[in-house]
Design an enzyme around this catalytic site. Sequence first.
Site, PDB file in Angstrom:
ATOM      1  N   CYS A   1       6.631  -2.289 -15.040  1.00 23.10           N
ATOM      2  CA  CYS A   1       5.593  -2.957 -14.249  1.00 23.10           C
ATOM      3  C   CYS A   1       5.782  -4.463 -14.373  1.00 23.10           C
ATOM      4  O   CYS A   1       5.550  -5.019 -15.460  1.00 23.10           O
ATOM      5  CB  CYS A   1       4.205  -2.546 -14.756  1.00 23.10           C
ATOM      6  SG  CYS A   1       2.845  -3.364 -13.890  1.00 23.10           S
TER       7      CYS A   1
ATOM      8  N   HIS B   1      11.720   2.456  -5.415  1.00 23.54           N
ATOM      9  CA  HIS B   1      11.128   1.675  -4.321  1.00 23.54           C
ATOM     10  C   HIS B   1      11.825   2.016  -3.005  1.00 23.54           C
ATOM     11  O   HIS B   1      13.063   2.074  -2.963  1.00 23.54           O
ATOM     12  CB  HIS B   1      11.278   0.174  -4.596  1.00 23.54           C
ATOM     13  CG  HIS B   1      10.528  -0.281  -5.813  1.00 23.54           C
ATOM     14  ND1 HIS B   1       9.218  -0.686  -5.783  1.00 23.54           N
ATOM     15  CD2 HIS B   1      10.902  -0.328  -7.117  1.00 23.54           C
ATOM     16  CE1 HIS B   1       8.823  -1.004  -6.998  1.00 23.54           C
ATOM     17  NE2 HIS B   1       9.823  -0.789  -7.836  1.00 23.54           N
TER      18      HIS B   1
ATOM     19  N   GLU C   1       1.568   1.206  -3.659  1.00 23.96           N
ATOM     20  CA  GLU C   1       2.175   1.603  -4.931  1.00 23.96           C
ATOM     21  C   GLU C   1       2.043   3.096  -5.209  1.00 23.96           C
ATOM     22  O   GLU C   1       0.994   3.702  -4.951  1.00 23.96           O
ATOM     23  CB  GLU C   1       1.523   0.847  -6.094  1.00 23.96           C
ATOM     24  CG  GLU C   1       1.999  -0.567  -6.240  1.00 23.96           C
ATOM     25  CD  GLU C   1       1.759  -1.099  -7.635  1.00 23.96           C
ATOM     26  OE1 GLU C   1       1.855  -0.318  -8.600  1.00 23.96           O
ATOM     27  OE2 GLU C   1       1.476  -2.310  -7.747  1.00 23.96           O
TER      28      GLU C   1
ATOM     29  N   CYS D   1       3.105  -6.405  -6.536  1.00 23.25           N
ATOM     30  CA  CYS D   1       3.928  -5.448  -7.295  1.00 23.25           C
ATOM     31  C   CYS D   1       5.193  -6.198  -7.711  1.00 23.25           C
ATOM     32  O   CYS D   1       6.003  -6.576  -6.852  1.00 23.25           O
ATOM     33  CB  CYS D   1       4.276  -4.247  -6.412  1.00 23.25           C
ATOM     34  SG  CYS D   1       5.301  -3.011  -7.226  1.00 23.25           S
TER      35      CYS D   1
ATOM     36  N   GLY E   1       8.326  -4.293  -7.244  1.00 23.86           N
ATOM     37  CA  GLY E   1       8.503  -4.187  -5.791  1.00 23.86           C
ATOM     38  C   GLY E   1       9.052  -5.458  -5.191  1.00 23.86           C
ATOM     39  O   GLY E   1       9.913  -5.417  -4.299  1.00 23.86           O
TER      40      GLY E   1
END
Length: 284
Positions: free
Chosen positions: A75, A167, A216, A225, A228
């Site tokens: 994360c 992703h 997400e 994100c 991301g």
Amino acid sequence: MEIPYIKMHGLGNNYIYLDLFKFEIAEERLSDIAQKVSNVNTGIGSDGLILIHPSNVAPIGMRIFNKDGSEGMSCGNGLRCTAKYAFEAGLVQDTSFQIETRAGNVEAEVKLMGDEVEEVTINMGKPILRRSLIPMAGKEREKVVNETFIVAGEELKVTAVSMGNPHAVFMVEDINKAPLYELGETIEKDPRFPEGVNVEFVEVLNESELNFRVWERGSGVTQACGTGACAAVVAATLNQLIPKHKTITVHLDGGDLFITWDENDDVWMNGGADIIASGVYHYR
Ligand SMILES: N[C@H](CCC[C@H](N)C(=O)O)C(=O)O
């Protein structure tokens, strides 16, 4: 059970953080706590739960659980907040240190303003592009770049990138028309992504700026994100829409991240991290 917590955010991507240097939580409760604490009506409200924990392979470790209780592998926004907290709480003494995640160790560097951490840079490691390692179903090939992806009758073009977590990046002409709510959950749960997937829509503004929105995995639409944003820069580079090895400003709903995919194939993320509140969560 009374659980001390800190609520922090990275560009509005907010989590409830537990400092497990101070106490322990039974493993089997974690998914339930993540779901309950994230509920804005009956809990505190957040995009999920993050654990800051002792590690055998780094000064600290970080685990992340999404709003639905599923555990993520990494994360980006959480790592910046974890680094800020760890330095300010004295869990680490240096301004550069490693953080263990389920996707491997990352290197964090905090930048101070006085004795507070103002911003954090993280080496998020190397992107994983092999289809079977994203993972994404379909005939094995080296990379999934600008591949036709038909979903709910729409023909999109997908580029798949893992930053330790999966992703699916879709380049769009106008970010404001991206089908985030219309297709986000459908793509997230599409069987072509056997472990689910984070869904990003990206508009290339110019050779050093992207507009970005995200649905997400496990949390739905969030303000930002970090993994991301890294995946978006890798995808735009693979599609030859931005130059290699430049620092790219990614405009997310919650603010800007500065991402560089460097000559060593490492992806660097720079951005802010903020403490919102701390308190005691009454878990039942
Ligand atoms: N939803 C993600 C985890 C959180 C990632 C995101 N909040 C970030 O800042 O990278 C997943 O299940 O892979």
